[in-house]
Design a protein around this motif. Structure first.
Motif, PDB file in Angstrom:
ATOM      1  N   ILE A 202      69.976  28.043  62.447  1.00  0.00           N
ATOM      2  CA  ILE A 202      70.514  28.750  63.607  1.00  0.00           C
ATOM      3  C   ILE A 202      70.740  30.227  63.275  1.00  0.00           C
ATOM      4  CG2 ILE A 202      72.522  28.962  65.126  1.00  0.00           C
ATOM      5  CD1 ILE A 202      72.789  25.898  64.991  1.00  0.00           C
ATOM      6  N   ASN A 203      71.347  30.490  62.143  1.00  0.00           N
ATOM      7  CA  ASN A 203      71.632  31.888  61.772  1.00  0.00           C
ATOM      8  C   ASN A 203      70.344  32.696  61.619  1.00  0.00           C
ATOM      9  OD1 ASN A 203      74.381  31.414  61.753  1.00  0.00           O
ATOM     10  ND2 ASN A 203      74.453  30.912  59.571  1.00  0.00           N
ATOM     11  N   ALA A 204      69.335  32.112  60.986  1.00  0.00           N
ATOM     12  CA  ALA A 204      68.067  32.822  60.801  1.00  0.00           C
ATOM     13  C   ALA A 204      67.384  33.066  62.143  1.00  0.00           C
ATOM     14  CB  ALA A 204      67.152  32.016  59.879  1.00  0.00           C
ATOM     15  N   SER A 205      67.432  32.085  63.032  1.00  0.00           N
ATOM     16  CA  SER A 205      66.782  32.221  64.339  1.00  0.00           C
ATOM     17  C   SER A 205      67.485  33.262  65.199  1.00  0.00           C
ATOM     18  CB  SER A 205      66.776  30.866  65.064  1.00  0.00           C
ATOM     19  OG  SER A 205      66.058  29.896  64.324  1.00  0.00           O
ATOM     20  N   VAL A 206      68.812  33.245  65.178  1.00  0.00           N
ATOM     21  CA  VAL A 206      69.577  34.209  65.979  1.00  0.00           C
ATOM     22  C   VAL A 206      69.360  35.620  65.453  1.00  0.00           C
ATOM     23  CG1 VAL A 206      71.914  34.967  66.574  1.00  0.00           C
ATOM     24  CG2 VAL A 206      71.306  32.538  66.725  1.00  0.00           C
ATOM     25  N   GLN A 207      69.359  35.764  64.141  1.00  0.00           N
ATOM     26  CA  GLN A 207      69.155  37.085  63.551  1.00  0.00           C
ATOM     27  C   GLN A 207      67.767  37.644  63.882  1.00  0.00           C
ATOM     28  OE1 GLN A 207      69.834  37.224  59.338  1.00  0.00           O
ATOM     29  NE2 GLN A 207      69.510  39.438  59.179  1.00  0.00           N
ATOM     30  N   ALA A 208      66.764  36.789  63.842  1.00  0.00           N
ATOM     31  CA  ALA A 208      65.400  37.237  64.136  1.00  0.00           C
ATOM     32  C   ALA A 208      65.119  37.249  65.632  1.00  0.00           C
ATOM     33  CB  ALA A 208      64.392  36.317  63.445  1.00  0.00           C
ATOM     34  N   LYS A 209      65.993  36.615  66.407  1.00  0.00           N
ATOM     35  CA  LYS A 209      65.837  36.484  67.853  1.00  0.00           C
ATOM     36  C   LYS A 209      64.526  35.792  68.221  1.00  0.00           C
ATOM     37  CE  LYS A 209      68.706  40.450  69.084  1.00  0.00           C
ATOM     38  NZ  LYS A 209      68.816  41.709  69.858  1.00  0.00           N
ATOM     39  N   VAL A 210      64.088  34.894  67.326  1.00  0.00           N
ATOM     40  CA  VAL A 210      62.851  34.168  67.582  1.00  0.00           C
ATOM     41  C   VAL A 210      62.839  32.899  66.741  1.00  0.00           C
ATOM     42  CG1 VAL A 210      61.532  35.319  65.769  1.00  0.00           C
ATOM     43  CG2 VAL A 210      60.334  34.379  67.744  1.00  0.00           C
ATOM     44  N   PHE A 211      62.136  31.902  67.220  1.00  0.00           N
ATOM     45  CA  PHE A 211      61.921  30.665  66.483  1.00  0.00           C
ATOM     46  C   PHE A 211      60.610  30.085  66.998  1.00  0.00           C
ATOM     47  CE2 PHE A 211      63.995  29.468  70.369  1.00  0.00           C
ATOM     48  CZ  PHE A 211      63.255  28.377  70.802  1.00  0.00           C
ATOM     49  N   ASP A 212      60.103  29.089  66.322  1.00  0.00           N
ATOM     50  CA  ASP A 212      58.934  28.375  66.814  1.00  0.00           C
ATOM     51  C   ASP A 212      58.999  26.934  66.321  1.00  0.00           C
ATOM     52  OD1 ASP A 212      58.220  28.463  64.137  1.00  0.00           O
ATOM     53  OD2 ASP A 212      56.745  30.062  64.419  1.00  0.00           O
ATOM     54  N   MET A 213      58.036  26.132  66.698  1.00  0.00           N
ATOM     55  CA  MET A 213      58.047  24.730  66.294  1.00  0.00           C
ATOM     56  C   MET A 213      57.944  24.600  64.788  1.00  0.00           C
ATOM     57  SD  MET A 213      56.209  22.226  69.028  1.00  0.00           S
ATOM     58  CE  MET A 213      54.635  23.029  69.147  1.00  0.00           C
ATOM     59  N   LYS A 214      57.230  25.513  64.151  1.00  0.00           N
ATOM     60  CA  LYS A 214      57.061  25.444  62.699  1.00  0.00           C
ATOM     61  C   LYS A 214      58.412  25.620  61.994  1.00  0.00           C
ATOM     62  CE  LYS A 214      54.774  25.513  58.732  1.00  0.00           C
ATOM     63  NZ  LYS A 214      55.877  25.862  57.807  1.00  0.00           N
ATOM     64  N   SER A 215      59.167  26.628  62.399  1.00  0.00           N
ATOM     65  CA  SER A 215      60.458  26.871  61.750  1.00  0.00           C
ATOM     66  C   SER A 215      61.424  25.722  62.017  1.00  0.00           C
ATOM     67  CB  SER A 215      61.063  28.192  62.227  1.00  0.00           C
ATOM     68  OG  SER A 215      61.372  28.145  63.611  1.00  0.00           O
ATOM     69  N   PHE A 216      61.365  25.157  63.216  1.00  0.00           N
ATOM     70  CA  PHE A 216      62.264  24.038  63.515  1.00  0.00           C
ATOM     71  C   PHE A 216      61.868  22.806  62.708  1.00  0.00           C
ATOM     72  CE2 PHE A 216      63.405  20.172  65.801  1.00  0.00           C
ATOM     73  CZ  PHE A 216      64.782  20.347  65.894  1.00  0.00           C
ATOM     74  N   GLU A 217      60.574  22.537  62.606  1.00  0.00           N
ATOM     75  CA  GLU A 217      60.145  21.357  61.852  1.00  0.00           C
ATOM     76  C   GLU A 217      60.398  21.524  60.353  1.00  0.00           C
ATOM     77  OE1 GLU A 217      56.444  19.519  62.573  1.00  0.00           O
ATOM     78  OE2 GLU A 217      56.857  19.152  64.698  1.00  0.00           O
ATOM     79  N   ASP A 218      60.367  22.753  59.869  1.00  0.00           N
ATOM     80  CA  ASP A 218      60.734  22.975  58.471  1.00  0.00           C
ATOM     81  C   ASP A 218      62.184  22.561  58.236  1.00  0.00           C
ATOM     82  OD1 ASP A 218      58.245  23.898  57.812  1.00  0.00           O
ATOM     83  OD2 ASP A 218      58.769  26.028  57.912  1.00  0.00           O
ATOM     84  N   PHE A 219      63.053  22.912  59.192  1.00  0.00           N
ATOM     85  CA  PHE A 219      64.469  22.529  59.091  1.00  0.00           C
ATOM     86  C   PHE A 219      64.650  21.024  59.224  1.00  0.00           C
ATOM     87  CE2 PHE A 219      67.603  21.495  62.562  1.00  0.00           C
ATOM     88  CZ  PHE A 219      68.613  21.054  61.711  1.00  0.00           C
ATOM     89  N   SER A 220      64.100  20.447  60.295  1.00  0.00           N
ATOM     90  CA  SER A 220      64.324  19.023  60.549  1.00  0.00           C
ATOM     91  C   SER A 220      63.704  18.149  59.459  1.00  0.00           C
ATOM     92  CB  SER A 220      63.774  18.634  61.927  1.00  0.00           C
ATOM     93  OG  SER A 220      62.379  18.882  62.010  1.00  0.00           O
ATOM     94  N   GLY A 221      62.551  18.570  58.947  1.00  0.00           N
ATOM     95  CA  GLY A 221      61.915  17.804  57.877  1.00  0.00           C
ATOM     96  C   GLY A 221      62.705  17.852  56.578  1.00  0.00           C
TER      97      GLY A 221
END
Length: 378
Positions: A202-221
């Protein structure tokens, strides 16, 4: 299944035509017919003739509903299971009344609560995903059309930041208080790992103001091994709680009554196959009757009166079991359809559409585990 699963209540004080929604007003079809019965000739319109035929089915449904309503009062013993976030609410119904318990320890709900963190994050960001599938290991398993339906917001929008930060505040409070929850050491560790990884995402996504399926799957995996630990603790708590309750109730109702026990498990459609409580209960029942007496009743949402819903449907099943053999004594295949989940017209429709008649499948047998695994069994 509408041909036999629905019913119309008592038609007292309401005309049959009005009850069924048929108009009795004159029409071009209301040409007078002649009734030449022994009572003498009389003019009958076509609509009146139809209404008299419709009344036959209305009468059947009324009689069926009356029988079912009375049968509900005689159902015993029955256990009704309402699946919920606490592991299930169990109600024992006997001739002497009802008693309800939530038998599963809090560890079940606590472990699942943290295991659901990735899904909580996903629910916030999903509608802002780009509708193009990136190069992911499971890319071929993602339906492009389904992704387009879920990702309905502009992927350039940052409207997800505020609700994701609000969820992060909830996660932060849980992480701070986790050591004081008194959980087993291994569960405390796995919960901490899940919460830490989610907050980092969450902190990385908010700071970058962007996310994608790849970044989310890296976290969830990355937290999947920890989720498995939580699942293990939740399952242990549920098995012990349910088995202990079944053992207590078995002693209470006695062996003779327990042999004929019905269990109705209310669940959502998404969890109706291999439902967790169904799996546990099956080995605590009479093995010879599990296939017919353990009933999964999936629905779209929790009914307003779960106990009545369970007993009302069970009464339909029980009376259909008897009706099937007596109404169709010369055709066991059709009798099995009435006793099961098939509509009675299904075979005929398949034949007329050029397909083959369906094969009536017997109720599933759940007792696949080795003998003696459940402490309730003698």
């Amino acid at each position: 299944m509408a041909t036999r699963r629905g019913f119309i209540g008592s038609a007292s004080g309401i005309s049959t035509a009005a009850l069924l929604g048929y108009s009795a007003s004159p029409s071009a079809a209301d040409t007078p017919l002649t009734d030449t019965t022994s009572t003498g000739a009389s003019a009958v319109t076509q609509q009146q003739a139809k209404d008299s035929i419709f009344a036959v089915n209305a009468g059947m449904r009324s009689n069926y509903a009356t029988l079912k309503a009375e049968l509900v009062k005689h159902l015993s013993p029955v256990i009704v299971v309402q699946n919920d976030a606490k592991g299930g609410r169990f109600t024992l119904v006997t001739a002497n009344g009802q008693e309800s318990v939530n038998p599963v320890a809090e560890t079940f709900e606590l472990a699942k609560s943290i295991a659901h963190v990735p899904l909580g994050c996903f629910s916030v960001i999903a509608s802002y995903l780009a509708d193009k599938i990136p190069n992911l290991p499971n890319a071929d398993r993602i339906d492009p059309h389904d992704l387009l339906l879920v990702a309905f917001n502009d992927d350039r929008s940052t409207a997800w930041i505020e609700p994701l930060q609000a969820y992060a505040a909830t996660l932060t409070a849980a992480r701070k208080n986790l050591p004081a929850a008194g959980l087993p050491a291994a569960l405390t560790t796995s919960c901490g790992n899940i919460l830490d990884a989610a907050l980092n995402f969450i902190n990385a996504s908010v700071q970058a103001k962007v996310f994608d399926m790849k970044s989310f799957e890296d976290f969830s995996g990355s937290v999947y091994p920890d989720i498995r630990v939580n699942m293990e603790h939740a399952a242990q708590a549920q098995i012990k709680g349910v088995q202990d309750t079944m053992k207590t109730w078995r002693a209470k109702v006695g062996e003779a009554a327990w042999a004929d026990l019905y269990c109705v498990v209310l669940s959502q459609w998404t969890t109706s196959v291999l439902n967790q409580n169904t799996i546990i209960i099956k080995d605590c029942m009479n093995a010879a009757k599990v296939a017919t007496h353990l009933i999964d009743l999936p629905g779209l949402e929790t009914p307003k009166d779960p106990i009545f819903t369970a007993l009302d449907n069970l009464a339909r099943i029980v009376q259909d079991n008897i009706a099937a053999e007596m109404v169709f004594p010369k055709d066991t295949k059709v009798a099995d359809a009435l006793k099961g989940k098939e509509d009675l017209l299904s075979d005929e429709i398949l034949i007329q559409l050029g397909g083959s008649a369906a094969t009536t499948q017997s109720a599933p047998t759940y007792n696949t585990l080795s003998e003696g695994m459940c402490p309730v069994r003698k």
